[in-house]
Enzyme design. Structure first.
Site, PDB file in Angstrom:
ATOM      1  N   CYS A  43       0.976  -1.224  -0.043  1.00 53.86           N
ATOM      2  CA  CYS A  43       0.048   0.093   0.175  1.00 53.86           C
ATOM      3  C   CYS A  43       0.777   1.284   0.087  1.00 53.86           C
ATOM      4  O   CYS A  43       1.860   1.293   0.612  1.00 53.86           O
ATOM      5  CB  CYS A  43      -1.052  -0.112   1.115  1.00 53.86           C
ATOM      6  SG  CYS A  43      -0.454   0.884   2.637  1.00 53.86           S
ATOM      7  N   GLU A  44       0.287   2.422  -0.661  1.00 50.16           N
ATOM      8  CA  GLU A  44       1.389   3.391  -0.773  1.00 50.16           C
ATOM      9  C   GLU A  44       1.379   4.394   0.281  1.00 50.16           C
ATOM     10  O   GLU A  44       1.813   5.231   0.319  1.00 50.16           O
ATOM     11  CB  GLU A  44       0.786   4.039  -2.062  1.00 50.16           C
ATOM     12  CG  GLU A  44      -0.578   4.765  -2.251  1.00 50.16           C
ATOM     13  CD  GLU A  44      -0.645   5.394  -3.465  1.00 50.16           C
ATOM     14  OE1 GLU A  44      -1.518   6.402  -3.382  1.00 50.16           O
ATOM     15  OE2 GLU A  44      -0.520   4.950  -4.525  1.00 50.16           O
ATOM     16  N   HIS A  45       0.122   4.140   1.280  1.00 47.98           N
ATOM     17  CA  HIS A  45       0.141   4.945   2.334  1.00 47.98           C
ATOM     18  C   HIS A  45       1.205   4.549   3.534  1.00 47.98           C
ATOM     19  O   HIS A  45       1.752   5.323   4.122  1.00 47.98           O
ATOM     20  CB  HIS A  45      -1.278   4.926   2.941  1.00 47.98           C
ATOM     21  CG  HIS A  45      -2.254   5.231   1.840  1.00 47.98           C
ATOM     22  ND1 HIS A  45      -3.527   4.539   1.471  1.00 47.98           N
ATOM     23  CD2 HIS A  45      -2.360   6.248   1.025  1.00 47.98           C
ATOM     24  CE1 HIS A  45      -4.167   5.097   0.887  1.00 47.98           C
ATOM     25  NE2 HIS A  45      -3.503   6.281   0.221  1.00 47.98           N
ATOM     26  N   HIS A  46       1.341   3.129   3.646  1.00 49.90           N
ATOM     27  CA  HIS A  46       2.295   2.761   4.751  1.00 49.90           C
ATOM     28  C   HIS A  46       3.260   1.737   4.260  1.00 49.90           C
ATOM     29  O   HIS A  46       4.168   1.490   5.067  1.00 49.90           O
ATOM     30  CB  HIS A  46       1.534   2.118   5.839  1.00 49.90           C
ATOM     31  CG  HIS A  46       0.295   2.782   6.492  1.00 49.90           C
ATOM     32  ND1 HIS A  46      -1.180   2.851   6.021  1.00 49.90           N
ATOM     33  CD2 HIS A  46       0.543   3.631   7.646  1.00 49.90           C
ATOM     34  CE1 HIS A  46      -1.812   3.521   6.836  1.00 49.90           C
ATOM     35  NE2 HIS A  46      -1.157   4.031   7.608  1.00 49.90           N
ATOM     36  N   GLN A  57      -5.493  -0.746  -3.829  1.00 49.59           N
ATOM     37  CA  GLN A  57      -6.555  -1.982  -4.215  1.00 49.59           C
ATOM     38  C   GLN A  57      -7.174  -1.380  -5.348  1.00 49.59           C
ATOM     39  O   GLN A  57      -7.488  -1.891  -6.401  1.00 49.59           O
ATOM     40  CB  GLN A  57      -7.201  -2.558  -3.215  1.00 49.59           C
ATOM     41  CG  GLN A  57      -7.652  -3.793  -3.744  1.00 49.59           C
ATOM     42  CD  GLN A  57      -8.395  -4.848  -2.783  1.00 49.59           C
ATOM     43  OE1 GLN A  57      -7.942  -4.641  -1.471  1.00 49.59           O
ATOM     44  NE2 GLN A  57      -9.465  -5.356  -3.148  1.00 49.59           N
ATOM     45  N   HIS A  64      -5.316  -6.192   4.106  1.00 47.11           N
ATOM     46  CA  HIS A  64      -4.326  -5.119   4.055  1.00 47.11           C
ATOM     47  C   HIS A  64      -3.468  -5.153   5.495  1.00 47.11           C
ATOM     48  O   HIS A  64      -4.340  -5.205   6.570  1.00 47.11           O
ATOM     49  CB  HIS A  64      -4.784  -3.576   4.055  1.00 47.11           C
ATOM     50  CG  HIS A  64      -5.430  -3.836   2.632  1.00 47.11           C
ATOM     51  ND1 HIS A  64      -4.818  -2.821   1.522  1.00 47.11           N
ATOM     52  CD2 HIS A  64      -6.464  -4.300   1.639  1.00 47.11           C
ATOM     53  CE1 HIS A  64      -5.313  -2.840   0.423  1.00 47.11           C
ATOM     54  NE2 HIS A  64      -6.476  -3.778   0.397  1.00 47.11           N
ATOM     55  N   CYS A  81      -1.526  -3.111   6.609  1.00 45.53           N
ATOM     56  CA  CYS A  81      -1.893  -1.994   7.375  1.00 45.53           C
ATOM     57  C   CYS A  81      -3.028  -1.873   8.373  1.00 45.53           C
ATOM     58  O   CYS A  81      -2.920  -0.807   9.051  1.00 45.53           O
ATOM     59  CB  CYS A  81      -1.708  -0.660   6.515  1.00 45.53           C
ATOM     60  SG  CYS A  81      -2.981  -0.766   5.102  1.00 45.53           S
TER      61      CYS A  81
END
Length: 218
Positions: A104-107, A145, A173, A175
């Site tokens: 995931c690009e956030h975490h 996703q 996920h 995260c």
């Protein structure tokens, strides 16, 4: 509009299909990347010089080269070879349970699961393994996703030009499962329908029924 157009791919929707992502910043050297890992090791309270961690930066960067190799691959290349000897075939082709792992690009934490991909061909079909390969190209990047689902569908539609495309992705996920709310076992489901699949509720229902492993009702 495809999410990739708004994020790093100005212009045509298919830009992300026929090109690897453009480099928008100076890429650090391998030595600089390894130094960054040593900094993170120190940040969490460890000693980067400890025997068990001395080689960790090198191993981490080697792992990154593998995990994020999708940044150096062109999605359309996975779909170039097609076959015309299919006899008359007017139904869709479904590849079910394509296992994948992305981040995931956030975490920058993994999310993993299965992709289910179907398309209704026009005269020619693509090798079955190539659809799995396409999923991997996009998965081996920092992703959401939702974007992964959209990009896979758009690539098939753009390159193969079929009558219709259906993509369903279900993933867990980390995260969410091992940090934050810590809810393991929660599955996220995303879909994208194009062409005849978008127009036909019957085709959507058949697709989902076959994905779930049940025989479709007549």
């Amino acid at each position: 509009m495809d999410a990739a157009v708004k994020k790093g791919f100005p212009g045509l929707v298919s830009d992300h299909v026929h090109n690897a992502p453009a480099v928008t910043a100076k890429r650090p050297s391998r030595q600089e990347a390894e130094a960054a890992v040593r900094t993170l090791i120190a940040y969490v309270g460890e000693d980067p010089a400890r025997e068990g961690l001395v080689a960790t930066p090198k191993r981490v960067i080697s792992a990154y080269d593998e995990l994020y190799r999708g940044y150096h691959e062109v999605p359309a290349d996975a779909l170039k070879r097609t076959f015309g000897e299919t006899e008359p075939y007017d139904d869709f082709v479904l590849i079910r349970d394509i296992k994948f792992t992305s981040h995931c690009e956030h975490h920058m934490m993994p999310f993993y699961g299965k992709a289910h991909v179907a398309y209704r061909p026009v005269e020619r079909v693509v090798g079955l393994s190539k659809l799995a390969r396409l999923v991997d190209v996009y998965a081996r990047r920092l992703q959401t996703q939702e974007q992964l689902t959209s990009q896979v569908a758009t690539a098939i539609d753009d390159v193969l030009k079929p009558h219709g495309v259906a993509v369903l992705i279900e993933a867990e996920h980390t995260c969410m499962s091992i940090r934050g709310v810590t809810k393991p076992g929660v599955s996220t489901v995303t879909t994208r329908f194009l062409g005849t699949f978008r127009k036909s509720t019957e085709d959507q229902m058949r697709f989902v029924t076959l994905v779930r492993g049940a025989a479709p009702t007549s």
